[in-house]
Every structure is written in C-alpha cells, then in structure tokens.
Write a protein that holds these residues in place. Structure first.
Motif, PDB file in Angstrom:
ATOM      1  N   VAL A  63      23.739  29.543   5.409  1.00  0.00           N
ATOM      2  CA  VAL A  63      22.990  29.350   4.174  1.00  0.00           C
ATOM      3  C   VAL A  63      23.521  28.098   3.484  1.00  0.00           C
ATOM      4  N   VAL A  64      22.623  27.197   3.122  1.00  0.00           N
ATOM      5  CA  VAL A  64      23.013  25.971   2.432  1.00  0.00           C
ATOM      6  C   VAL A  64      22.906  26.228   0.934  1.00  0.00           C
ATOM      7  N   GLU A  65      24.053  26.397   0.299  1.00  0.00           N
ATOM      8  CA  GLU A  65      24.088  26.740  -1.118  1.00  0.00           C
ATOM      9  C   GLU A  65      23.397  25.670  -1.955  1.00  0.00           C
ATOM     10  N   GLY A  66      22.484  26.114  -2.801  1.00  0.00           N
ATOM     11  CA  GLY A  66      21.781  25.199  -3.692  1.00  0.00           C
ATOM     12  C   GLY A  66      20.535  24.575  -3.099  1.00  0.00           C
ATOM     13  N   ALA A  67      20.306  24.793  -1.799  1.00  0.00           N
ATOM     14  CA  ALA A  67      19.173  24.149  -1.130  1.00  0.00           C
ATOM     15  C   ALA A  67      17.901  24.959  -1.284  1.00  0.00           C
ATOM     16  N   SER A  68      16.791  24.254  -1.416  1.00  0.00           N
ATOM     17  CA  SER A  68      15.481  24.876  -1.356  1.00  0.00           C
ATOM     18  C   SER A  68      14.996  24.822   0.089  1.00  0.00           C
ATOM     19  N   HIS A  69      13.721  25.053   0.288  1.00  0.00           N
ATOM     20  CA  HIS A  69      13.139  24.985   1.630  1.00  0.00           C
ATOM     21  C   HIS A  69      13.270  23.584   2.234  1.00  0.00           C
ATOM     22  N   SER A  70      13.361  22.560   1.388  1.00  0.00           N
ATOM     23  CA  SER A  70      13.430  21.163   1.853  1.00  0.00           C
ATOM     24  C   SER A  70      14.877  20.723   2.062  1.00  0.00           C
ATOM     25  N   ILE A  71      15.574  21.400   2.948  1.00  0.00           N
ATOM     26  CA  ILE A  71      17.000  21.142   3.156  1.00  0.00           C
ATOM     27  C   ILE A  71      17.255  19.700   3.585  1.00  0.00           C
ATOM     28  N   HIS A  72      16.408  19.147   4.447  1.00  0.00           N
ATOM     29  CA  HIS A  72      16.635  17.796   4.967  1.00  0.00           C
ATOM     30  C   HIS A  72      16.452  16.726   3.909  1.00  0.00           C
ATOM     31  N   ARG A  73      15.687  17.032   2.877  1.00  0.00           N
ATOM     32  CA  ARG A  73      15.521  16.073   1.785  1.00  0.00           C
ATOM     33  C   ARG A  73      16.667  16.159   0.788  1.00  0.00           C
ATOM     34  N   GLU A  74      17.194  17.355   0.579  1.00  0.00           N
ATOM     35  CA  GLU A  74      18.217  17.566  -0.436  1.00  0.00           C
ATOM     36  C   GLU A  74      19.633  17.375   0.091  1.00  0.00           C
ATOM     37  N   TYR A  75      19.867  17.798   1.317  1.00  0.00           N
ATOM     38  CA  TYR A  75      21.210  17.718   1.888  1.00  0.00           C
ATOM     39  C   TYR A  75      21.168  17.153   3.308  1.00  0.00           C
ATOM     40  N   PRO A  76      20.717  15.899   3.468  1.00  0.00           N
ATOM     41  CA  PRO A  76      20.636  15.331   4.821  1.00  0.00           C
ATOM     42  C   PRO A  76      21.986  15.267   5.519  1.00  0.00           C
ATOM     43  N   GLU A  77      23.058  15.110   4.739  1.00  0.00           N
ATOM     44  CA  GLU A  77      24.387  15.026   5.341  1.00  0.00           C
ATOM     45  C   GLU A  77      24.795  16.347   5.990  1.00  0.00           C
ATOM     46  N   ILE A  78      24.359  17.473   5.431  1.00  0.00           N
ATOM     47  CA  ILE A  78      24.657  18.778   6.014  1.00  0.00           C
ATOM     48  C   ILE A  78      23.871  18.966   7.304  1.00  0.00           C
ATOM     49  N   VAL A  79      22.631  18.531   7.305  1.00  0.00           N
ATOM     50  CA  VAL A  79      21.813  18.608   8.515  1.00  0.00           C
ATOM     51  C   VAL A  79      22.430  17.772   9.625  1.00  0.00           C
ATOM     52  N   LEU A  80      22.838  16.555   9.288  1.00  0.00           N
ATOM     53  CA  LEU A  80      23.432  15.669  10.290  1.00  0.00           C
ATOM     54  C   LEU A  80      24.744  16.239  10.812  1.00  0.00           C
ATOM     55  N   HIS A  81      25.539  16.796   9.937  1.00  0.00           N
ATOM     56  CA  HIS A  81      26.818  17.385  10.377  1.00  0.00           C
ATOM     57  C   HIS A  81      26.572  18.544  11.331  1.00  0.00           C
ATOM     58  N   ALA A  82      25.589  19.385  11.016  1.00  0.00           N
ATOM     59  CA  ALA A  82      25.271  20.516  11.899  1.00  0.00           C
ATOM     60  C   ALA A  82      24.790  20.023  13.256  1.00  0.00           C
ATOM     61  N   ALA A  83      24.005  18.935  13.244  1.00  0.00           N
ATOM     62  CA  ALA A  83      23.462  18.410  14.492  1.00  0.00           C
ATOM     63  C   ALA A  83      24.531  17.797  15.368  1.00  0.00           C
ATOM     64  N   LEU A  84      25.446  17.102  14.756  1.00  0.00           N
ATOM     65  CA  LEU A  84      26.452  16.353  15.517  1.00  0.00           C
ATOM     66  C   LEU A  84      27.708  17.167  15.789  1.00  0.00           C
ATOM     67  N   ASP A  85      27.810  18.342  15.180  1.00  0.00           N
ATOM     68  CA  ASP A  85      29.018  19.159  15.315  1.00  0.00           C
ATOM     69  C   ASP A  85      29.257  19.606  16.750  1.00  0.00           C
ATOM     70  N   TYR A  86      28.173  19.833  17.494  1.00  0.00           N
ATOM     71  CA  TYR A  86      28.305  20.310  18.867  1.00  0.00           C
ATOM     72  C   TYR A  86      28.593  19.179  19.868  1.00  0.00           C
TER      73      TYR A  86
END
Length: 259
Positions: free
Chosen positions: A232-255
């Motif tokens: 769960v991305v705290e504070g995020a709405s449905h538009s996670i990639h617009r609000e927290y792109p850095e979290i999306v990128l970290h999740a993508a590159l973590d693996y």
C-alpha cells in the motif's frame, strides 16, 4: 487492428520496458516513468489502447480484443520485454499478456491499483450490464466533463503540470464508446482469476492506493497469493504513477540486479 505506440530511449538499448495505461488515459501519461527508465538504459514502449489516444476505434472492447491488439508487440523480431508496468485497467490487460513473455528470464511486473474485483465483492444486482456501478459512471464523466489543467492540479497537488496536461489530452482523445464498450462487454467485472496462474519467472508486485482514498484494489485480494508482493502506497490515490513515480520506479528496478 492498428495501435499508436510512443517510445522513449535508445532504439539500440538492450533492456526493454512495456508500460500500459488505464481507461481514459493515453501513452503520454507515462512520460515521467519513461524518463526514469530511460535513465537506467531502457527503451520504453507505451501503446495507446484500443479506443484511446491515437489508436484505432473498435466495436469489440472485450479483454480479448485489447490483448489481440497488443499481440504484434510480442511477435518474433520484436524486442523482448524485460519489464512491464501497468495502471488500472492496463494492469488487467498486462496480466492477460504474461503468457507471451519469454520464460527464460526473471521479469518484474508492476501493477498499479488494478481493479481485479473478486466476483463476491460485486453485488449481485450490479453484475448486469443494465446496472453499471457508480464508479464506472464516474469514469465516463472524466471524458464528458473534462477538467482543466488548473482544476486537475488543484485537486491533485502531487501531480506535475505535465501529468495534468497529459490527463486532459488523454480524456479529449478517448472515445466515449470505448469506455461504454469496456463496461458493457466485460461483465461481471471480475479479473482476480488472472492471478491464479502467474508464470514462475514473473515477479509480480501490486502497488495499491491508500485505503483512505478511492481504491481499486484491496490488500485482502492480494494477500491470498503468497507469491505476489503487495504494498500500500501511503497517501496515494488511484493515480500512483502520477503522485509517486519514484516509488513505482523503485518497485520496478528492485528485482533487477546490475549486469
């Protein structure tokens, strides 16, 4: 069926990412995510889905039709995708495309607040095409009562101006008949079964909106699948990639380990 495709990055890159937008949006909505991925050496491919952006309109808006339209991106001679990021309904399409990915390598797949909806969460009276849930009515309003860039930024202070501009453009280019077709031709709306047979080489992460916001995916849905990483991305709405792109990128590159 011809789809418009946006691309960012070096055409000679050895790493390839596929990003898939949600309803009423377009490929341009991925600009900030694409910039982050190209900085890591990816060539990023972002299609406009059927009835969206500059892509062809159709009369068939079943999930199978969306998958078939994207099938040419996986044909022999096309770059092999080593990463997928998808938002909302694009996540449903992404799940249905997993069987086309190469099985010889680990592939991270990041889904952003996918509306999977186990069928038991959909009230019986709303499982008919004649009883469209209010949530879908709201989606139609996004393209029939389009907000301005300024209104969107005021309502979503974490969005960049670029995010708001692409949201407006996506809404303007979206065919209302496509949205109605998706709603009416995919009943009952329940796609959680797509999580049942994830290929073993797929490392699936689902990022969910804050429960205090309007969420499309609940943690209880994800917890039933031990092999799926749910966050769960705290504070995020449905538009996670617009609000927290850095979290999306970290999740993508973590693996992904550095080669």
């Amino acid at each position: 069926m011809t789809l418009f495709v946006s691309r960012w990055g070096d055409p000679n890159a050895t790493k390839h990412a596929l990003v898939i937008h949600g309803l009423t949006s377009s490929s341009g909505s991925w600009t900030r995510i694409a910039q982050g991925l190209t900085a890591k050496g990816y060539l990023v491919t972002a299609p406009d889905l059927l009835g969206h952006g500059c892509s062809q309109r159709s009369t068939d808006y079943t999930l199978d039709a969306f998958v078939s339209a994207l099938r040419p991106l996986f044909e022999p001679g096309q770059p092999e995708f080593s990463l997928i990021i998808a938002h909302s309904f694009g996540s449903i399409v992404g799940l249905a495309l997993l069987t086309f990915l190469p099985s010889s390598r680990v592939i991270p797949v990041i889904l952003l607040d996918p509306p999977l909806l186990p069928v038991q969460q959909v009230p019986a009276e709303e499982r008919s095409a004649n009883n469209i849930p209010k949530a879908w009515e709201m989606i139609v309003r996004e393209i029939t009562a389009i907000q301005t860039v300024e209104e969107l930024q005021a309502a979503h202070p974490l969005w960049s101006k670029e995010d708001a501009v692409w949201k407006v453009l996506g809404a303007q280019l979206c065919d209302v008949e496509a949205i109605k077709g998706v709603i009416e031709q995919n009943h009952p709306w329940s796609f959680v079964h797509l999580l049942d047979n994830i290929p073993p080489n797929i490392k699936l992460t689902i990022l969910m909106a804050d429960p205090g916001k309007d969420v499309a995916c609940k943690m209880s849905t994800v917890q039933a699948y031990r092999e799926i990483r749910g966050t769960v991305v705290e504070g995020a709405s449905h538009s996670i990639h617009r609000e927290y792109p850095e979290i999306v990128l970290h999740a993508a590159l973590d693996y992904i380990t550095e080669e």
